[in-house]
Scaffold this motif. Structure first.
Motif, mmCIF file in Angstrom:
data_model
loop_
_atom_site.group_PDB
_atom_site.id
_atom_site.type_symbol
_atom_site.label_atom_id
_atom_site.label_comp_id
_atom_site.label_asym_id
_atom_site.label_seq_id
_atom_site.Cartn_x
_atom_site.Cartn_y
_atom_site.Cartn_z
ATOM 1 N N VAL A 192 -38.900 -6.797 17.698
ATOM 2 C CA VAL A 192 -37.551 -6.514 17.203
ATOM 3 C C VAL A 192 -36.521 -6.715 18.305
ATOM 4 C CG1 VAL A 192 -36.029 -4.741 16.246
ATOM 5 C CG2 VAL A 192 -38.378 -4.932 15.414
ATOM 6 N N ALA A 193 -36.825 -6.247 19.515
ATOM 7 C CA ALA A 193 -35.901 -6.420 20.641
ATOM 8 C C ALA A 193 -35.665 -7.899 20.928
ATOM 9 C CB ALA A 193 -36.456 -5.719 21.879
ATOM 10 N N GLU A 194 -36.723 -8.687 20.867
ATOM 11 C CA GLU A 194 -36.598 -10.121 21.137
ATOM 12 C C GLU A 194 -35.751 -10.819 20.080
ATOM 13 O OE1 GLU A 194 -39.453 -14.063 21.710
ATOM 14 O OE2 GLU A 194 -40.340 -12.069 21.533
ATOM 15 N N LEU A 195 -35.950 -10.443 18.831
ATOM 16 C CA LEU A 195 -35.179 -11.057 17.754
ATOM 17 C C LEU A 195 -33.696 -10.751 17.889
ATOM 18 C CD1 LEU A 195 -37.640 -10.372 14.816
ATOM 19 C CD2 LEU A 195 -36.963 -12.624 15.671
ATOM 20 N N VAL A 196 -33.378 -9.502 18.196
ATOM 21 C CA VAL A 196 -31.979 -9.124 18.344
ATOM 22 C C VAL A 196 -31.358 -9.832 19.541
ATOM 23 C CG1 VAL A 196 -30.403 -7.202 18.806
ATOM 24 C CG2 VAL A 196 -32.285 -6.917 17.181
ATOM 25 N N ARG A 197 -32.108 -9.952 20.621
ATOM 26 C CA ARG A 197 -31.608 -10.638 21.810
ATOM 27 C C ARG A 197 -31.371 -12.123 21.546
ATOM 28 N NH1 ARG A 197 -34.196 -13.556 25.894
ATOM 29 N NH2 ARG A 197 -33.146 -13.522 27.916
ATOM 30 N N GLY A 198 -32.295 -12.759 20.838
ATOM 31 C CA GLY A 198 -32.194 -14.194 20.617
ATOM 32 C C GLY A 198 -31.317 -14.595 19.458
ATOM 33 N N TYR A 199 -31.203 -13.715 18.431
ATOM 34 C CA TYR A 199 -30.504 -14.085 17.197
ATOM 35 C C TYR A 199 -29.594 -12.953 16.724
ATOM 36 C CZ TYR A 199 -34.270 -17.474 17.366
ATOM 37 O OH TYR A 199 -35.142 -18.440 17.781
ATOM 38 N N PRO A 200 -28.688 -12.492 17.575
ATOM 39 C CA PRO A 200 -27.864 -11.344 17.177
ATOM 40 C C PRO A 200 -27.015 -11.608 15.943
ATOM 41 C CG PRO A 200 -26.987 -12.394 19.157
ATOM 42 C CD PRO A 200 -28.338 -13.001 18.913
ATOM 43 N N ALA A 201 -26.509 -12.830 15.785
ATOM 44 C CA ALA A 201 -25.641 -13.118 14.644
ATOM 45 C C ALA A 201 -26.415 -13.013 13.330
ATOM 46 C CB ALA A 201 -25.023 -14.504 14.791
ATOM 47 N N HIS A 202 -27.650 -13.524 13.300
ATOM 48 C CA HIS A 202 -28.463 -13.423 12.087
ATOM 49 C C HIS A 202 -28.778 -11.968 11.757
ATOM 50 C CE1 HIS A 202 -29.282 -17.688 13.070
ATOM 51 N NE2 HIS A 202 -29.552 -17.823 11.801
ATOM 52 N N ILE A 203 -29.168 -11.195 12.771
ATOM 53 C CA ILE A 203 -29.552 -9.812 12.521
ATOM 54 C C ILE A 203 -28.338 -8.988 12.121
ATOM 55 C CG2 ILE A 203 -30.685 -7.787 13.500
ATOM 56 C CD1 ILE A 203 -32.461 -10.310 13.146
ATOM 57 N N ARG A 204 -27.186 -9.251 12.740
ATOM 58 C CA ARG A 204 -25.964 -8.538 12.369
ATOM 59 C C ARG A 204 -25.577 -8.846 10.929
ATOM 60 N NH1 ARG A 204 -23.363 -10.071 16.298
ATOM 61 N NH2 ARG A 204 -23.657 -8.254 17.638
ATOM 62 N N PHE A 205 -25.727 -10.091 10.548
ATOM 63 C CA PHE A 205 -25.430 -10.483 9.164
ATOM 64 C C PHE A 205 -26.287 -9.693 8.181
ATOM 65 C CE2 PHE A 205 -26.980 -13.265 5.686
ATOM 66 C CZ PHE A 205 -25.823 -13.314 4.919
ATOM 67 N N ILE A 206 -27.588 -9.591 8.445
ATOM 68 C CA ILE A 206 -28.479 -8.854 7.553
ATOM 69 C C ILE A 206 -28.123 -7.378 7.525
ATOM 70 C CG2 ILE A 206 -30.873 -8.108 7.204
ATOM 71 C CD1 ILE A 206 -30.335 -11.011 6.395
ATOM 72 N N ALA A 207 -27.858 -6.799 8.691
ATOM 73 C CA ALA A 207 -27.531 -5.370 8.750
ATOM 74 C C ALA A 207 -26.261 -5.064 7.970
ATOM 75 C CB ALA A 207 -27.379 -4.939 10.214
ATOM 76 N N ARG A 208 -25.264 -5.944 8.055
ATOM 77 C CA ARG A 208 -23.996 -5.700 7.363
ATOM 78 C C ARG A 208 -24.113 -5.945 5.871
ATOM 79 N NH1 ARG A 208 -20.251 -9.076 10.104
ATOM 80 N NH2 ARG A 208 -19.600 -7.314 11.396
ATOM 81 N N GLU A 209 -24.798 -7.025 5.487
ATOM 82 C CA GLU A 209 -24.795 -7.429 4.084
ATOM 83 C C GLU A 209 -25.892 -6.764 3.256
ATOM 84 O OE1 GLU A 209 -22.371 -9.070 2.835
ATOM 85 O OE2 GLU A 209 -21.437 -9.489 4.780
ATOM 86 N N ARG A 210 -26.804 -6.029 3.909
ATOM 87 C CA ARG A 210 -27.859 -5.351 3.152
ATOM 88 C C ARG A 210 -27.262 -4.418 2.105
ATOM 89 N NH1 ARG A 210 -32.506 -1.180 5.496
ATOM 90 N NH2 ARG A 210 -33.822 -1.203 3.607
#
Length: 251
Positions: free
Chosen positions: A98-116
Motif C-alpha cells: 500500500v505504501a509503495e502504491l501511494v508513493r508511486g501513484y498518488p493521483a490514482h489513489i487520491r482519485f479512488i479515495a475521493r470518488e468512492r
C-alpha cells in the motif's frame, strides 16, 4: 492501407491516453462531478467533439480511470496472498504494498479515495465492484483454512471485506502523510507509450511496476516520520484484526 489504419489506431490510443492523463491531473484538486469536459480537452489540445470518439461522457472517463487505478492491482493482491507465510509476513507485505502504491501513484489513489463516495454514481459503482473483487480474492485465499476451523462462508467474506476496507483506509492515511506535488511528470501531456511506463509517468498504472524497487514505508515525499507512524498504526490494526480472527467463532 493497413499501415494507414495502424497509424490512425495509434493516434487514437495516444489521444485517449492523453485524455485520461489530463483528467487525472485535473482531478488532483476537484471532484469528478465538478470537472467539465471542455477543461479536459483544453489541456489535451483537442476539440470537445473529439472527446466523444473515446468516451460517452465524463462519467465514462471516470469509470475508465477506476479500471486503470484498481483493475491492474488484482495480480499484486494475488501474489501477496499466495506468498504469505504467517500473519506478520502477510501484514508487512500488505502495508509495504500500500505504501509503495501511494508513493508511486498518488493521483490514482487520491482519485479512488475521493470518488468512492463521490457524486457520480457509475464511478461509485465501478469502485465498489473492483473492491468487491478484491474481497472475493481475499475470501478465496482464506476460505480453505477458516472453513476447516468452523467459519461460515458469510463470516469469511465479512473478514475479507474488513481487510479490503482497511487497505483503503491505510492508503488514504498514507496520502494525508505525503502532502505536496506527486513525483514525476504528471502534466497530462500524451505520452504515446503507456506500456512499460514507470511509476509517476503519464500512462503508468498501479500494478505496472516491472522495474520499480519496493518503497519502504517512510520513503518518498512528505513527512517521513508521519509516514512511519501510518505504517506502524496500520500494522498494529492488522495484528488486532488477526488476533480477533483467531478467537472468532461463527454463531
Amino acid at each position: 492501407m493497413s499501415h494507414t489504419l495502424g497509424v490512425r489506431q495509434a493516434q487514437k490510443q495516444k489521444t485517449r491516453r492523453a485524455l485520461l492523463d489530463a483528467g487525472l491531473r485535473l482531478l488532483e484538486d476537484q471532484s469528478l462531478s465538478s470537472l467539465g469536459l471542455r477543461e479536459v480537452t483544453r489541456v489535451v489540445g483537442v476539440a470537445p467533439a473529439a472527446f466523444y470518439r473515446h468516451f460517452r461522457d465524463m462519467s465514462d472517463l471516470g469509470v475508465a480511470l477506476v479500471e486503470e487505478s484498481l483493475g491492474s492491482l488484482h495480480g499484486v493482491v494475488r501474489v501477496i496472498l499466495a506468498e504469505r507465510d504467517g500473519d506478520e509476513q502477510l501484514i508487512d507485505a500488505t502495508v509495504e504494498a500500500v505504501a509503495e502504491l501511494v508513493r508511486g501513484y498518488p493521483a490514482h489513489i487520491r482519485f479512488i479515495a475521493r470518488e468512492r463516495h463521490g457524486g457520480v454514481r457509475p464511478v461509485r459503482e465501478a469502485i465498489a465492484a473492483e473492491l468487491s473483487r478484491f474481497a472475493d480474492e481475499v475470501a478465496e485465499a482464506f476460505a480453505p483454512q477458516l472453513t476447516a476451523e468452523g467459519w461460515s462462508l458469510e463470516d469469511v467474506r465479512m473478514l475479507a471485506e474488513l481487510y479490503v476496507d482497511h487497505m483503503v483506509m491505510t492508503a488514504t492515511a498514507f496520502l494525508e502523510a505525503q502532502p505536496g506535488e506527486p513525483s514525476g511528470d504528471q502534466s497530462g501531456e500524451p505520452s504515446g507509450e503507456p506500456s512499460g511506463a514507470q511509476p509517476g509517468d503519464p500512462g503508468a498504472r498501479p500494478g505496472d511496476q516491472p522495474e520499480a524497487q519496493p518503497a519502504q514505508p517512510g520513503e518518498g515525499a512528505g513527512d517521513p516520520e508521519a509516514v512511519r507512524r501510518v505504517a506502524a498504526t496500520a500494522r498494529r490494526q492488522l495484528l488486532l484484526i488477526s488476533l480477533g480472527r483467531r478467537h472468532w467463532r461463527t454463531g
